[in-house]
Design a protein around this motif. Structure first.
Motif, PDB file in Angstrom:
ATOM      1  N   ILE A  17       8.504  12.370  10.083  1.00 16.13           N
ATOM      2  CA  ILE A  17       9.120  13.574   9.510  1.00 16.13           C
ATOM      3  C   ILE A  17      10.619  13.339   9.305  1.00 16.13           C
ATOM      4  CG2 ILE A  17       9.690  16.011   9.930  1.00 16.13           C
ATOM      5  CD1 ILE A  17       7.031  16.151  11.556  1.00 16.13           C
ATOM      6  N   ALA A  18      11.269  12.710  10.283  1.00 13.23           N
ATOM      7  CA  ALA A  18      12.712  12.455  10.185  1.00 13.23           C
ATOM      8  C   ALA A  18      13.037  11.515   9.025  1.00 13.23           C
ATOM      9  CB  ALA A  18      13.246  11.885  11.498  1.00 13.23           C
ATOM     10  N   ARG A  19      12.225  10.469   8.846  1.00 10.48           N
ATOM     11  CA  ARG A  19      12.440   9.552   7.711  1.00 10.48           C
ATOM     12  C   ARG A  19      12.320  10.304   6.389  1.00 10.48           C
ATOM     13  NH1 ARG A  19       9.372   6.077  10.621  1.00 10.48           N
ATOM     14  NH2 ARG A  19       7.486   6.621   9.462  1.00 10.48           N
ATOM     15  N   LEU A  20      11.281  11.118   6.277  1.00 10.12           N
ATOM     16  CA  LEU A  20      11.059  11.884   5.062  1.00 10.12           C
ATOM     17  C   LEU A  20      12.191  12.889   4.842  1.00 10.12           C
ATOM     18  CD1 LEU A  20       9.216  12.426   2.663  1.00 10.12           C
ATOM     19  CD2 LEU A  20       7.865  13.952   4.133  1.00 10.12           C
ATOM     20  N   LEU A  21      12.608  13.555   5.916  1.00  8.90           N
ATOM     21  CA  LEU A  21      13.715  14.512   5.802  1.00  8.90           C
ATOM     22  C   LEU A  21      14.977  13.818   5.308  1.00  8.90           C
ATOM     23  CD1 LEU A  21      15.011  17.321   6.242  1.00  8.90           C
ATOM     24  CD2 LEU A  21      15.501  16.584   8.591  1.00  8.90           C
ATOM     25  N   HIS A  22      15.254  12.639   5.846  1.00  9.19           N
ATOM     26  CA  HIS A  22      16.462  11.924   5.416  1.00  9.19           C
ATOM     27  C   HIS A  22      16.412  11.629   3.920  1.00  9.19           C
ATOM     28  CE1 HIS A  22      19.881   9.335   5.280  1.00  9.19           C
ATOM     29  NE2 HIS A  22      19.132   8.339   4.836  1.00  9.19           N
ATOM     30  N   GLU A  23      15.272  11.155   3.440  1.00 10.99           N
ATOM     31  CA  GLU A  23      15.128  10.882   2.004  1.00 10.99           C
ATOM     32  C   GLU A  23      15.317  12.161   1.189  1.00 10.99           C
ATOM     33  OE1 GLU A  23      11.258   9.113   1.576  1.00 10.99           O
ATOM     34  OE2 GLU A  23      11.794   7.396   2.840  1.00 10.99           O
ATOM     35  N   GLU A  24      14.745  13.249   1.664  1.00  6.83           N
ATOM     36  CA  GLU A  24      14.856  14.523   0.948  1.00  6.83           C
ATOM     37  C   GLU A  24      16.289  15.061   0.972  1.00  6.83           C
ATOM     38  OE1 GLU A  24      10.275  16.012   1.582  1.00  6.83           O
ATOM     39  OE2 GLU A  24      11.789  16.660   3.017  1.00  6.83           O
ATOM     40  N   CYS A  25      16.981  14.883   2.076  1.00  6.81           N
ATOM     41  CA  CYS A  25      18.389  15.316   2.165  1.00  6.81           C
ATOM     42  C   CYS A  25      19.260  14.508   1.208  1.00  6.81           C
ATOM     43  CB  CYS A  25      18.907  15.175   3.597  1.00  6.81           C
ATOM     44  SG  CYS A  25      18.239  16.381   4.749  1.00  6.81           S
ATOM     45  N   ALA A  26      19.026  13.195   1.147  1.00  4.16           N
ATOM     46  CA  ALA A  26      19.799  12.344   0.235  1.00  4.16           C
ATOM     47  C   ALA A  26      19.536  12.757  -1.213  1.00  4.16           C
ATOM     48  CB  ALA A  26      19.429  10.870   0.445  1.00  4.16           C
ATOM     49  N   HIS A  27      18.293  13.086  -1.538  1.00  4.50           N
ATOM     50  CA  HIS A  27      17.960  13.538  -2.894  1.00  4.50           C
ATOM     51  C   HIS A  27      18.627  14.887  -3.183  1.00  4.50           C
ATOM     52  CE1 HIS A  27      15.787  13.809  -6.630  1.00  4.50           C
ATOM     53  NE2 HIS A  27      15.197  14.939  -6.248  1.00  4.50           N
ATOM     54  N   LEU A  28      18.623  15.784  -2.195  1.00  3.14           N
ATOM     55  CA  LEU A  28      19.274  17.088  -2.366  1.00  3.14           C
ATOM     56  C   LEU A  28      20.766  16.923  -2.618  1.00  3.14           C
ATOM     57  CD1 LEU A  28      19.041  20.198  -2.311  1.00  3.14           C
ATOM     58  CD2 LEU A  28      19.449  20.063   0.169  1.00  3.14           C
ATOM     59  N   LEU A  29      21.418  16.047  -1.867  1.00  4.61           N
ATOM     60  CA  LEU A  29      22.843  15.783  -2.067  1.00  4.61           C
ATOM     61  C   LEU A  29      23.093  15.237  -3.470  1.00  4.61           C
ATOM     62  CD1 LEU A  29      25.788  15.505  -1.101  1.00  4.61           C
ATOM     63  CD2 LEU A  29      25.135  13.313  -0.074  1.00  4.61           C
ATOM     64  N   GLN A  30      22.244  14.334  -3.899  1.00  2.00           N
ATOM     65  CA  GLN A  30      22.378  13.764  -5.241  1.00  2.00           C
ATOM     66  C   GLN A  30      22.228  14.853  -6.310  1.00  2.00           C
ATOM     67  OE1 GLN A  30      19.110  11.213  -6.332  1.00  2.00           O
ATOM     68  NE2 GLN A  30      20.349  10.071  -7.807  1.00  2.00           N
ATOM     69  N   GLN A  99      14.260  21.696  -4.124  1.00  2.00           N
ATOM     70  CA  GLN A  99      14.520  20.661  -3.111  1.00  2.00           C
ATOM     71  C   GLN A  99      15.207  21.263  -1.889  1.00  2.00           C
ATOM     72  OE1 GLN A  99      13.333  17.690  -3.217  1.00  2.00           O
ATOM     73  NE2 GLN A  99      14.364  16.750  -1.488  1.00  2.00           N
ATOM     74  N   ARG A 100      16.098  22.208  -2.114  1.00  2.00           N
ATOM     75  CA  ARG A 100      16.790  22.889  -1.015  1.00  2.00           C
ATOM     76  C   ARG A 100      15.782  23.593  -0.107  1.00  2.00           C
ATOM     77  NH1 ARG A 100      20.782  27.761  -2.573  1.00  2.00           N
ATOM     78  NH2 ARG A 100      18.775  28.786  -2.726  1.00  2.00           N
ATOM     79  N   ALA A 101      14.796  24.272  -0.685  1.00  2.00           N
ATOM     80  CA  ALA A 101      13.757  24.943   0.099  1.00  2.00           C
ATOM     81  C   ALA A 101      12.908  23.929   0.862  1.00  2.00           C
ATOM     82  CB  ALA A 101      12.882  25.798  -0.818  1.00  2.00           C
ATOM     83  N   VAL A 103      13.878  20.941   1.924  1.00  2.00           N
ATOM     84  CA  VAL A 103      14.693  20.422   3.028  1.00  2.00           C
ATOM     85  C   VAL A 103      14.748  21.440   4.168  1.00  2.00           C
ATOM     86  CG1 VAL A 103      17.075  19.869   3.702  1.00  2.00           C
ATOM     87  CG2 VAL A 103      16.055  18.789   1.692  1.00  2.00           C
ATOM     88  N   LYS A 104      14.936  22.695   3.835  1.00  2.00           N
ATOM     89  CA  LYS A 104      15.011  23.741   4.868  1.00  2.00           C
ATOM     90  C   LYS A 104      13.704  23.788   5.665  1.00  2.00           C
ATOM     91  CE  LYS A 104      15.429  28.671   5.515  1.00  2.00           C
ATOM     92  NZ  LYS A 104      15.513  29.975   4.897  1.00  2.00           N
ATOM     93  N   ASP A 105      12.573  23.765   4.970  1.00  2.00           N
ATOM     94  CA  ASP A 105      11.277  23.806   5.653  1.00  2.00           C
ATOM     95  C   ASP A 105      11.050  22.558   6.499  1.00  2.00           C
ATOM     96  OD1 ASP A 105      10.788  26.254   4.463  1.00  2.00           O
ATOM     97  OD2 ASP A 105       9.447  25.439   2.925  1.00  2.00           O
ATOM     98  N   ARG A 106      11.348  21.386   5.945  1.00  2.00           N
ATOM     99  CA  ARG A 106      11.124  20.127   6.661  1.00  2.00           C
ATOM    100  C   ARG A 106      12.054  20.052   7.890  1.00  2.00           C
ATOM    101  NH1 ARG A 106       7.310  17.590   4.913  1.00  2.00           N
ATOM    102  NH2 ARG A 106       8.136  17.251   2.838  1.00  2.00           N
ATOM    103  N   LEU A 107      13.277  20.504   7.742  1.00  2.00           N
ATOM    104  CA  LEU A 107      14.215  20.501   8.867  1.00  2.00           C
ATOM    105  C   LEU A 107      13.709  21.405   9.987  1.00  2.00           C
ATOM    106  CD1 LEU A 107      16.865  19.741  10.229  1.00  2.00           C
ATOM    107  CD2 LEU A 107      18.033  21.388   8.755  1.00  2.00           C
ATOM    108  N   GLY A 108      13.222  22.581   9.636  1.00  2.00           N
ATOM    109  CA  GLY A 108      12.650  23.472  10.646  1.00  2.00           C
ATOM    110  C   GLY A 108      11.463  22.838  11.352  1.00  2.00           C
ATOM    111  N   HIS A 109      10.619  22.145  10.585  1.00  2.00           N
ATOM    112  CA  HIS A 109       9.450  21.467  11.155  1.00  2.00           C
ATOM    113  C   HIS A 109       9.876  20.341  12.099  1.00  2.00           C
ATOM    114  CE1 HIS A 109       5.271  20.337  11.388  1.00  2.00           C
ATOM    115  NE2 HIS A 109       5.542  19.115  10.962  1.00  2.00           N
ATOM    116  N   LEU A 110      10.883  19.565  11.690  1.00  2.00           N
ATOM    117  CA  LEU A 110      11.369  18.484  12.557  1.00  2.00           C
ATOM    118  C   LEU A 110      11.954  19.046  13.852  1.00  2.00           C
ATOM    119  CD1 LEU A 110      11.931  15.504  13.136  1.00  2.00           C
ATOM    120  CD2 LEU A 110      14.086  15.761  11.880  1.00  2.00           C
ATOM    121  N   LEU A 111      12.668  20.149  13.756  1.00  2.00           N
ATOM    122  CA  LEU A 111      13.246  20.750  14.964  1.00  2.00           C
ATOM    123  C   LEU A 111      12.150  21.190  15.937  1.00  2.00           C
ATOM    124  CD1 LEU A 111      16.218  22.710  13.413  1.00  2.00           C
ATOM    125  CD2 LEU A 111      16.376  20.822  15.045  1.00  2.00           C
ATOM    126  N   LEU A 112      11.082  21.785  15.430  1.00  4.10           N
ATOM    127  CA  LEU A 112       9.966  22.185  16.301  1.00  4.10           C
ATOM    128  C   LEU A 112       9.304  20.964  16.937  1.00  4.10           C
ATOM    129  CD1 LEU A 112       8.286  25.019  14.196  1.00  4.10           C
ATOM    130  CD2 LEU A 112       9.520  25.269  16.353  1.00  4.10           C
TER     131      LEU A 112
END
Length: 191
Positions: A17-30, A99-101, A103-112
């Motif tokens: 999940i963390a690897r995927l989140l990182h890729e999604e965050c980098a895409h969101l920033l881009q 993409q923002r949504a 990232v928000k969902d994936r981040l919440g999932h990673l935190l849990l």
């Protein structure tokens, strides 16, 4: 042993999940940088979310505790950014907002998921820069703050991914030692 296997499985899931989140965050920033015509490299002023120096003496679990704290603050800042951005700029559905949504969902999932790994650990805290009152500084200040927040998301998701990878390797080594010891014990019982 079942508890350790479950822990290894949970750690592996969290690492993925963390690897995927990182890729999604980098895409969101881009997407954000392109949309707002802003550079994606680190903005001056440092990070919004900070941690104390994490020395080599800390175990991967202790580091994960700090990563969890940093990501918790990132989620809080992301929610604030979404609220301010949607109030300031007319919401229109585009790839960035989708993409923002995500990232928000994936981040919440990673935190849990990481919270489950840290159930027996002490609580850690991250420092957070004060959220500026962007009303006084205009929409460009808001855009720069959002850029900085997204850069933090990319940074802390990367750090968390690396920490979980280390924790997974440590867990797999421990499981291997346990299996070898169990096999040696079975061999002695057969003799």
């Amino acid at each position: 042993m079942a508890g350790r296997q479950r822990s290894g499985g949970q750690t592996g899931k969290a690492a993925a999940i963390a690897r995927l989140l990182h890729e999604e965050c980098a895409h969101l920033l881009q997407l954000y940088s392109k949309r707002e015509s802003l550079p994606s490299f680190a903005a001056p002023g440092g990070q919004l979310v900070t941690l104390p120096p994490l020395g080599a003496q800390l175990s991967p679990v202790e580091k994960l505790c700090f990563m969890h704290a940093a990501l918790s603050e990132c989620l809080r800042l992301l929610n604030e950014a979404i609220k301010r951005e949607d109030a300031e700029f007319p919401p229109e559905e585009d790839e960035y907002r989708t993409q923002r949504a995500t990232v928000k969902d994936r981040l919440g999932h990673l935190l849990l998921t990481t919270e489950r790994l840290l159930m027996d650990s002490k609580k850690c805290a991250a420092g957070v820069a004060e959220v500026p009152d962007v009303v006084d500084n205009g929409s460009f200040a808001l855009k720069k703050w959002i850029l900085q927040m997204l850069q933090d998301l990319v940074h802390w998701s990367s750090q968390t991914s690396e920490t979980l990878k280390s924790l997974l390797m440590e867990t797999e080594k421990a499981q291997g030692r346990t299996r070898r010891a169990a096999n040696r014990h079975k061999g002695r019982l057969r003799k």
